[in-house]
Enzyme design. Structure first.
Site, PDB file in Angstrom:
ATOM      1  N   GLU A  75       6.055   3.139  -2.842  1.00  0.00           N
ATOM      2  CA  GLU A  75       5.242   4.089  -3.598  1.00  0.00           C
ATOM      3  C   GLU A  75       4.739   5.215  -2.707  1.00  0.00           C
ATOM      4  OE1 GLU A  75       1.835   4.459  -6.987  1.00  0.00           O
ATOM      5  OE2 GLU A  75       2.392   2.471  -6.280  1.00  0.00           O
ATOM      6  N   SER A  76       4.398   4.915  -1.474  1.00  0.00           N
ATOM      7  CA  SER A  76       3.951   5.954  -0.555  1.00  0.00           C
ATOM      8  C   SER A  76       5.044   6.999  -0.349  1.00  0.00           C
ATOM      9  CB  SER A  76       3.545   5.334   0.788  1.00  0.00           C
ATOM     10  OG  SER A  76       2.454   4.463   0.620  1.00  0.00           O
TER      11      SER A  76
END
Length: 144
Positions: free
Chosen positions: A66-67
């Site tokens: 997700e980062s």
């Protein structure tokens, strides 16, 4: 993040280093090594990000994915716009137990209002551990 920026870098790395990846990513030890709209790469140590039995935590894979995916979507969105995650899924196929894992993020779709990225996370031996897909919605930032 400890990766260094060089003045010849034109692929968004400076933007990512200036913005940062957030407190959670820093706490988990993510280190960005490559960053552009077309490809983003970061590593994360296994140590400190494990389940009680010593396996890499599935949620840690998702944090890495997700980062990278959200940051890449925000670079694509451009100034005055914001990309926010609306869906994420992960399939874990192997468990890392030591060393570092590497996430490689590539776009599946780069639209005006939606992006989709795939993040492949591999162990030190290059074996795929997790495949993550994230969808981000792009919206205009509120006017001041």
């Amino acid at each position: 993040m400890t990766a260094e920026y060089t003045p010849t870098d034109t692929d968004g790395f400076a933007w990512a280093m200036q913005r940062g990846m957030g407190a959670l990513a820093e706490k988990m030890g993510l280190e960005l090594s490559e960053f552009s709209v077309d490809r983003a790469v970061a590593t994360m140590p296994v140590e400190g990000n494990t389940q009680p039995v010593g396996l890499m935590h599935g949620g840690a894979y998702v944090v890495l994915g997700e980062s990278l995916g959200s940051m890449a979507a925000n670079l694509h969105a451009g100034p005055g716009r914001l990309a926010v995650g609306v869906d994420i899924n992960a399939t874990h196929t192997r468990s890392a137990t030591s060393g570092v894992v590497t996430g490689v993020c590539t776009p599946v779709h780069l639209g005006r209002s939606i992006t989709v990225h795939e993040i492949v996370v591999s162990d030190d031996q290059g074996r795929r551990c997790s495949t993550i897909r994230i969808t981000n919605m792009i919206k205009d930032l509120p006017r001041a």
